[in-house]
Design an enzyme around this catalytic site. Sequence first.
Site, short mmCIF file in Angstrom:
data_model
loop_
_atom_site.label_atom_id
_atom_site.label_comp_id
_atom_site.label_asym_id
_atom_site.label_seq_id
_atom_site.Cartn_x
_atom_site.Cartn_y
_atom_site.Cartn_z
N SER A 3 0.74 -1.09 -0.10
CA SER A 3 -0.03 0.04 0.22
C SER A 3 0.80 1.21 -0.13
O SER A 3 0.35 2.46 -0.13
CB SER A 3 -1.03 -0.01 1.38
N HIS B 152 -2.71 -3.25 -5.81
CA HIS B 152 -2.99 -2.97 -4.43
C HIS B 152 -4.73 -2.89 -4.24
O HIS B 152 -5.51 -2.33 -4.70
CB HIS B 152 -2.68 -1.32 -4.32
N GLU C 98 -5.65 -0.46 -7.40
CA GLU C 98 -4.79 0.30 -7.93
C GLU C 98 -3.62 -0.62 -8.60
O GLU C 98 -3.01 -1.27 -8.12
CB GLU C 98 -4.08 1.29 -6.75
N ASN D 16 -4.04 6.26 -0.64
CA ASN D 16 -3.37 6.28 0.69
C ASN D 16 -2.34 7.52 0.64
O ASN D 16 -2.41 8.08 1.92
CB ASN D 16 -2.30 5.04 1.00
#
Length: 284
Positions: free
Chosen positions: A120, A141, A153, A191
């Site tokens: 992440s 991800h 992702e 994130n």
Amino acid sequence: MATSQAIGVIGAGTMGNGIAQVCVLAGLSVVMLDVDDKRVGKGRDAIAGGLERLVKKGKLSAGDRDGALGRLRGATDYRALADCDFLVEAATEDEGLKLKILRQADGLAKDGAIIATNTSSISITKLGASMKRPARFVGLHFFNPVPVMALVEVVRGRQTDDATVEAAAALAKRLGKTPVVVKDSPGFVVNRLLCPMLNEAVLAYGEGIATAADIDEAMKLGCNHPIGPLALADLIGLDVLLAVMEVFHRDFKDPKYRPAPLLKEMVAEGRLGRKSGRGFHTYT
């Protein structure tokens, strides 16, 4: 990826068993690997439980449940991954551990196989530099809980080639997810935006601005978020949030990414959120 049928998932924890579950539901054969039979068994039980809930909700037939479980195989030996078309590393967010796992997988992956990491926040370019075939390495991800969250992702490292990115996006679509291709950068997109907000919520709570329940309620009602930031931090895992913030702080060299002191204290105490039964809230 249209002909890919065998997926190797390295890690049978929350993310690993979630990825394995969506893969077997999509008709793919899965080898789920972990360090011992106990962890593999726990991951398989989690998948069986998830599928059973779908049956009870009328979203999956008993026959399809049994078929999905029949496509799942557990393993503790990396040689079980040798015939997989696509390998996904889903270990905890620890760079040294991920490098160790990826090198082992890279050493036995068949020609043409793609290796992905579910990191992440860690650099895909940096991880890929240790691989024999960095062009065939990509970030994939997934988000927690994997069976529910629609986004994946697809992270392109500097060495990742176009065919690998396209194959990773195609796999995500086959799993019923929506892929978003992003450049390799700490935290990628989600994130990069989310974790500093969660960290700020921890700072606000630590300063006594409001109770944890009121901070969460304020963001739910004031920003139309489905879940408050502290409850979300508990769901993600406070140890995971701390690891991401430490990567940001190190890589960006910007004090605004400094992890909240309270976050570090809670992780040291073992208050990790839902996984430990207690974080900013208490869970039974």
